[in-house]
Design a protein around this motif. Structure first.
Motif, PDB file in Angstrom:
ATOM      1  N   GLY A 109       0.773  -1.076  -0.115  1.00  0.00           N
ATOM      2  CA  GLY A 109       0.099  -0.155  -0.098  1.00  0.00           C
ATOM      3  C   GLY A 109       1.017   1.380   0.213  1.00  0.00           C
ATOM      4  N   GLU A 110       2.186   1.058   0.284  1.00  0.00           N
ATOM      5  CA  GLU A 110       2.942   2.505   0.183  1.00  0.00           C
ATOM      6  C   GLU A 110       3.383   2.712  -1.013  1.00  0.00           C
ATOM      7  OE1 GLU A 110       5.195   2.492   4.564  1.00  0.00           O
ATOM      8  OE2 GLU A 110       6.016   1.393   2.948  1.00  0.00           O
ATOM      9  N   ASP A 111       3.629   3.719  -1.568  1.00  0.00           N
ATOM     10  CA  ASP A 111       4.298   4.182  -2.813  1.00  0.00           C
ATOM     11  C   ASP A 111       5.799   4.214  -2.704  1.00  0.00           C
ATOM     12  OD1 ASP A 111       1.772   4.987  -3.731  1.00  0.00           O
ATOM     13  OD2 ASP A 111       2.157   7.222  -3.278  1.00  0.00           O
ATOM     14  N   VAL A 112       6.327   3.751  -4.008  1.00  0.00           N
ATOM     15  CA  VAL A 112       7.866   3.610  -4.061  1.00  0.00           C
ATOM     16  C   VAL A 112       7.945   4.544  -5.208  1.00  0.00           C
ATOM     17  CG1 VAL A 112       9.668   2.120  -4.838  1.00  0.00           C
ATOM     18  CG2 VAL A 112       7.828   1.179  -3.227  1.00  0.00           C
ATOM     19  N   GLU A 113       8.614   5.680  -4.741  1.00  0.00           N
ATOM     20  CA  GLU A 113       8.961   6.630  -5.702  1.00  0.00           C
ATOM     21  C   GLU A 113      10.628   7.107  -5.651  1.00  0.00           C
ATOM     22  OE1 GLU A 113       7.401  10.764  -5.357  1.00  0.00           O
ATOM     23  OE2 GLU A 113       6.469   9.917  -3.627  1.00  0.00           O
ATOM     24  N   GLY A 114      10.989   7.842  -6.726  1.00  0.00           N
ATOM     25  CA  GLY A 114      12.378   8.381  -6.615  1.00  0.00           C
ATOM     26  C   GLY A 114      12.713   8.887  -7.994  1.00  0.00           C
ATOM     27  N   GLU A 115      13.984   8.767  -8.473  1.00  0.00           N
ATOM     28  CA  GLU A 115      14.614   9.198  -9.845  1.00  0.00           C
ATOM     29  C   GLU A 115      15.801   8.360  -9.877  1.00  0.00           C
ATOM     30  OE1 GLU A 115      14.769  13.299  -9.019  1.00  0.00           O
ATOM     31  OE2 GLU A 115      16.686  13.150  -8.200  1.00  0.00           O
ATOM     32  N   VAL A 116      15.683   8.223 -11.401  1.00  0.00           N
ATOM     33  CA  VAL A 116      17.076   7.556 -12.134  1.00  0.00           C
ATOM     34  C   VAL A 116      17.648   8.818 -12.681  1.00  0.00           C
ATOM     35  CG1 VAL A 116      17.733   6.096 -13.800  1.00  0.00           C
ATOM     36  CG2 VAL A 116      15.991   5.338 -12.493  1.00  0.00           C
ATOM     37  N   ARG A 117      18.939   8.951 -12.330  1.00  0.00           N
ATOM     38  CA  ARG A 117      19.841  10.011 -12.750  1.00  0.00           C
ATOM     39  C   ARG A 117      20.989   9.355 -13.930  1.00  0.00           C
ATOM     40  NH1 ARG A 117      21.023  12.943  -7.346  1.00  0.00           N
ATOM     41  NH2 ARG A 117      18.849  13.806  -6.717  1.00  0.00           N
ATOM     42  N   LEU A 118      20.985   9.943 -15.052  1.00  0.00           N
ATOM     43  CA  LEU A 118      21.787   9.434 -16.032  1.00  0.00           C
ATOM     44  C   LEU A 118      22.670  10.725 -16.306  1.00  0.00           C
ATOM     45  CD1 LEU A 118      19.582   7.876 -18.531  1.00  0.00           C
ATOM     46  CD2 LEU A 118      21.193   6.538 -17.285  1.00  0.00           C
ATOM     47  N   GLU A 119      24.379  10.567 -15.859  1.00  0.00           N
ATOM     48  CA  GLU A 119      25.059  11.566 -16.169  1.00  0.00           C
ATOM     49  C   GLU A 119      26.055  11.072 -17.311  1.00  0.00           C
ATOM     50  OE1 GLU A 119      26.946  13.148 -12.396  1.00  0.00           O
ATOM     51  OE2 GLU A 119      25.031  12.152 -11.404  1.00  0.00           O
ATOM     52  N   LEU A 120      26.345  11.902 -18.307  1.00  0.00           N
ATOM     53  CA  LEU A 120      27.129  11.732 -19.260  1.00  0.00           C
ATOM     54  C   LEU A 120      28.668  11.672 -19.032  1.00  0.00           C
ATOM     55  CD1 LEU A 120      25.137  13.015 -22.190  1.00  0.00           C
ATOM     56  CD2 LEU A 120      25.159  10.718 -21.490  1.00  0.00           C
ATOM     57  N   LYS A 121      28.938  12.281 -18.051  1.00  0.00           N
ATOM     58  CA  LYS A 121      30.435  12.409 -17.548  1.00  0.00           C
ATOM     59  C   LYS A 121      31.490  12.759 -18.671  1.00  0.00           C
ATOM     60  CE  LYS A 121      30.815  10.812 -13.346  1.00  0.00           C
ATOM     61  NZ  LYS A 121      30.997  12.045 -12.186  1.00  0.00           N
TER      62      LYS A 121
END
Length: 123
Positions: free
Chosen positions: A43-55
């Motif tokens: 019942g909990e939300d799982v949220e976040g973000e994926v970061r892509l850094e080209l370096k």
């Protein structure tokens, strides 16, 4: 560095949005503790973000970006026998070419388990 070429790879990182009071579990690999991960309940939300850094890369061609949510049940009496009970996958970005750093938000809203749980004293 990639094993068979001189091309460098972008940096990929996953950041979860979580409260400071969230419980964590210590997972192990090869018999050694390896990471502390947050515990999410039904019942909990799982949220976040994926970061892509080209370096330093000018562009990077990719086959798409996908994030998977695995639910694993670990029994104290059987440490080697983990049981998977959920698998959800979301495509965040179709195949293409990146020209700049990117941040891709994701949300698994109120994920439900496909099987009933047993609440009791003995299994």
């Amino acid at each position: 560095m990639h094993l068979f070429s001189l091309k460098s790879l972008p940096l990929l990182s996953i950041h979860l949005s979580e409260s400071p009071s969230r419980r964590h579990a210590l997972i192990s690999a090869f018999g050694k503790p390896s990471a502390k991960i947050p515990v999410f309940l039904e019942g909990e939300d799982v949220e976040g973000e994926v970061r892509l850094e080209l370096k330093g890369l000018k562009r990077y061609s990719h086959r798409g970006v996908r994030i998977n949510l695995y639910g694993v049940r670990r029994f104290k009496s059987q440490k080697e026998n983990d049981s998977s009970f959920i698998y959800i996958s979301k495509e965040l970005l179709p195949a293409g070419t990146l020209f700049e750093d990117l941040c891709l938000p994701f949300l698994f809203r109120h994920f439900d388990r496909p099987f009933e749980s047993y609440y009791g004293h003995k299994l």
